[in-house]
Design an enzyme around this catalytic site. Structure first.
Site, short mmCIF file in Angstrom:
data_model
loop_
_atom_site.label_atom_id
_atom_site.label_comp_id
_atom_site.label_asym_id
_atom_site.label_seq_id
_atom_site.Cartn_x
_atom_site.Cartn_y
_atom_site.Cartn_z
N ASP A 1 0.85 -1.19 0.00
CA ASP A 1 0.00 0.00 0.00
C ASP A 1 0.89 1.24 0.00
O ASP A 1 2.09 1.16 -0.26
CB ASP A 1 -0.95 -0.02 1.20
CG ASP A 1 -0.20 -0.18 2.52
OD1 ASP A 1 0.97 0.24 2.60
OD2 ASP A 1 -0.77 -0.71 3.48
N ASP A 42 -0.38 -18.37 -5.21
CA ASP A 42 0.13 -17.16 -5.87
C ASP A 42 -1.05 -16.34 -6.38
O ASP A 42 -1.41 -16.37 -7.55
CB ASP A 42 1.07 -17.56 -7.01
CG ASP A 42 1.77 -16.36 -7.63
OD1 ASP A 42 1.79 -15.29 -6.99
OD2 ASP A 42 2.32 -16.51 -8.74
N GLU A 92 1.99 -10.53 0.32
CA GLU A 92 2.40 -9.13 0.44
C GLU A 92 3.80 -9.01 1.06
O GLU A 92 4.08 -9.61 2.09
CB GLU A 92 1.40 -8.35 1.31
CG GLU A 92 1.68 -6.86 1.36
CD GLU A 92 0.58 -6.08 2.05
OE1 GLU A 92 0.47 -4.87 1.80
OE2 GLU A 92 -0.19 -6.67 2.85
N HIS A 135 0.83 -9.03 -3.85
CA HIS A 135 -0.14 -8.06 -3.32
C HIS A 135 0.58 -6.71 -3.19
O HIS A 135 1.07 -6.34 -2.12
CB HIS A 135 -0.68 -8.53 -1.97
CG HIS A 135 -1.77 -7.65 -1.43
ND1 HIS A 135 -3.10 -7.81 -1.75
CD2 HIS A 135 -1.72 -6.58 -0.59
CE1 HIS A 135 -3.83 -6.90 -1.13
NE2 HIS A 135 -3.00 -6.13 -0.42
#
EC number: 3.2.1.4
Length: 625
Positions: free
Chosen positions: A91, A479, A488, A427
């Protein structure tokens, strides 16, 4: 994102993926067996990850060319310049606590392995990665008793899937001060700046002095105005809650200030507060952005190794710290009288269902540095279940790194971009959306979810060096970028690997001398064997014109006593093997690293895959309880 740490039990038996995955396993295992791991190459990629996570104005000489400038007005609306620093994970929030921990670990790597980094021509890049973080911390420390510790809000950030260069989410900044204290993040930032000051001292004395000044002020702030940071900063609590409290960070910061300055007041602090703050009381089996006790205990053991008797007045307390450090190390090595770190069937340390690799990397780092401390002092680690030599400790640490790089039941590298088989659906927003240089049009908040988050296509940008969260407790990995617990990467997970890679890249190649049995050892035959072997083929398939077989060997202890030491000779083995550990002697294997005994009637399961005839397995030597 991080979460609270949950313990998950593991088993000592090996689980192999379903038949559909076996061809991939075979191909990867063959490449692992054929050549040694390229630790220098992995080190190089590890540093690329930190470049990919940079926020702010990027330099022209950057190596990660798919990233562009971002968040160029962070803090401006609140009257402060907070441009720079690192995005935490997949993020775009800049969380101060894990970022500071990552900088501490990068710096500790330089402190311990500076020569290895110089020899490998990597030191300048590691120092650049550290400086990117410390420059941000210096800007964020706007007053003696105030520190900006977060930019962006996790909840609103997670509602959008967009590139950092396109961010449309609020960039609210949060700080701690005397009315809203946060001793964990202030203490960790002080530790990061002190560790970085020591790393920079031989190369930039003025910058080192600046970092020390801020470190000392932040430590005083953290200690004088004590309080949990997630009580003051509710927006961080959901993502990086402080389970261990702030006392470990206060000790950690003081220990690093002593390491950086040699000023006795800091050694006195960790000694006087050792018991009250849990430094000599906490016996832990994890080391992380939250819980610093194991790292603290290892760092203070270094003082004892280096100063010995000259640490008069503190030696007794330092020995108590060392005892707890060795509890942690023995737990990792599976020699702690049952109080061990859990292991997956494939041999990976397993601490948490969420982003487990961060605990693997931090543990591997502590094992590596402690092995060197012992080697330099000509000592050994005395665990409840036996004595361990420095070389054995380093070998175990390397086994964890090798698992990461591909020596695992899936044959997959969990470091993105390393090898030929690695996660391709990470991610990570930036990796999953085409670069602004390939597609200049803005990607909207929800458009990113529709087109890229839910896409089955591989990431258009390879996030080189990213250490994903890793497999589950049974070595399985999906995956899928929706699988954020395992797919992540984080700053905290990657940072410890820098020093470990530097150390392993500088190690000499393994020698594999022929094994010579002890004078009274049984000859390599099955006659009188304490084990009953049952050898079966559970699957077969053809690849590239060659017939391959999955062999499962169960070895049942039939001698009537627990076997505490076992040496097997395995000949005509051409594929990867799981369930036993290779020794330095040719064709010789022993108990896997997570196993110390085989009780009477119990079974050891060995699995290998190869073409042609089965391998030949025989007991060479064993001991019973």
């Amino acid at each position: 994102m991080a979460a609270t740490m949950n313990k998950t039990p593991a088993t000592t038996f090996l689980l192999i993926p379903a038949a559909a995955s076996l061809v991939l396993l075979l191909a990867a295992a063959a490449s692992v067996e054929a050549s040694a791991f390229d630790y220098a190459g992995a080190f190089d990629k590890c540093l690329l990850f930190f470049e990919a996570q940079r926020s702010g104005k990027l330099p022209d000489d950057r190596l990660v060319r798919w990233r562009g400038d971002s968040a160029l007005t962070d803090g401006f609306s609140q009257g402060v310049d907070l441009v720079g620093g690192y995005y935490d994970s997949g993020d775009h929030v800049k969380f101060g606590l894990p970022m500071a921990y990552a900088v501490t670990m990068l710096s500790w790597g330089v402190v311990e392995f500076e020569k290895e980094m110089v020899d490998g021509n990597k030191l300048h890049r590691v120092l650049d990665a550290i400086r990117w973080g410390t420059n941000y911390f210096v800007k964020a420390h706007t007053q003696h008793n105030a520190l900006w510790v977060q930019v962006g809000d996790g909840d609103s950030d997670h509602l959008c899937w967009e590139r950092a260069e396109d961010m449309s989410t609020p960039r609210t900044a949060f700080k701690i001060d005397i009315n809203n204290p946060g001793s964990e993040v202030a203490g960790e930032t002080a530790a990061a700046l002190a560790a970085a000051a020591k790393a920079f001292k031989p190369y930039d004395r003025m910058y080192s002095d600046l970092l020390l000044l801020h470190s000392k002020q932040l430590f005083t702030f953290a200690d004088t105005f004590r309080g949990k940071y997630d009580d003051s900063l509710q927006s961080a609590k959901k993502f990086y809650p402080s389970a261990s409290g702030y006392q470990d960070e206060l000790l950690w910061a003081a220990a690093w200030l002593y390491e950086a300055t040699g000023d006795e007041q800091y050694l006195r602090y960790v000694s006087q507060n050792a018991e009250a703050f849990g430094g000599t009381g906490w016996a832990v089996t994890e080391f992380s952005w939250d819980n610093k006790y194991a790292g603290l205990q290892v760092l203070l053991s270094k003082v004892l190794f280096e100063q010995g008797g000259s640490a008069a007045g503190y030696a007794d307390t330092l020995k108590q710290y060392q005892a707890k450090a060795e509890f942690f190390l023995c737990a990792c090595l599976q020699k702690n009288n049952g109080h061990n770190v859990k292991m997956t069937p494939g041999g990976l340390m397993y601490v948490s269902d969420w982003s487990n690799m961060q605990y693997v990397s931090s543990s591997a780092f502590l094992l590596t540095v402690y092995a060197d401390y012992l080697a330099e002092s000509r000592g050994t680690l005395r665990c409840p279940d036996g004595e361990v030599k420095p070389a054995e400790i380093l070998l175990f640490a390397r086994s964890q790194v090798d698992y990461v790089l591909g020596k695992n039941p899936k044959g997959m590298s969990y470091m993105v971009g390393y090898g030929s088989y690695y996660p391709t659906h990470v991610h990570h927003r930036g990796a999953s959306i085409p670069s602004i240089y390939a597609m200049n049009a803005t990607v909207g908040c929800m458009e990113g979810f529709d087109k890229y988050y839910n896409s089955k296509n591989a990431d258009p940008n390879v996030l080189h060096g990213a250490l994903v969260g890793g497999p589950d407790a049974n070595d399985a990995y999906d995956d899928d970028r929706c699988n954020y617990q395992h797919a992540e990467p984080t700053l905290a997970g990657n940072a410890p690997m820098s020093g470990v890679f530097a150390r392993l890249a500088a190690s000499p190649a393994d020698n594999t001398p022929e094994y010579t049995p002890a004078p009274n050892a049984p000859s390599p035959s099955n006659g009188g064997s304490p084990l009953e072997f049952v050898h079966t083929v559970t699957n077969t398939w053809k690849a590239n014109g060659v017939d391959y077989y999955r062999h499962v060997v169960t070895a049942k202890n039939t001698c009537g006593h627990a076997i505490t030491y076992l040496k097997l000779q395995i000949k005509e083995l051409s594929g990867e093997i799981y369930g036993v550990s290779r020794t330095n002697a040719k064709d010789m294997y022993e108990f896997p690293s997570w196993m110390t005994r085989l009780d009477a009637g119990a079974q050891l399961t060995i699995v290998y895959i190869q073409g042609g005839p089965a391998a030949k397995i025989a007991v060479v030597e064993y001991k019973t309880a």
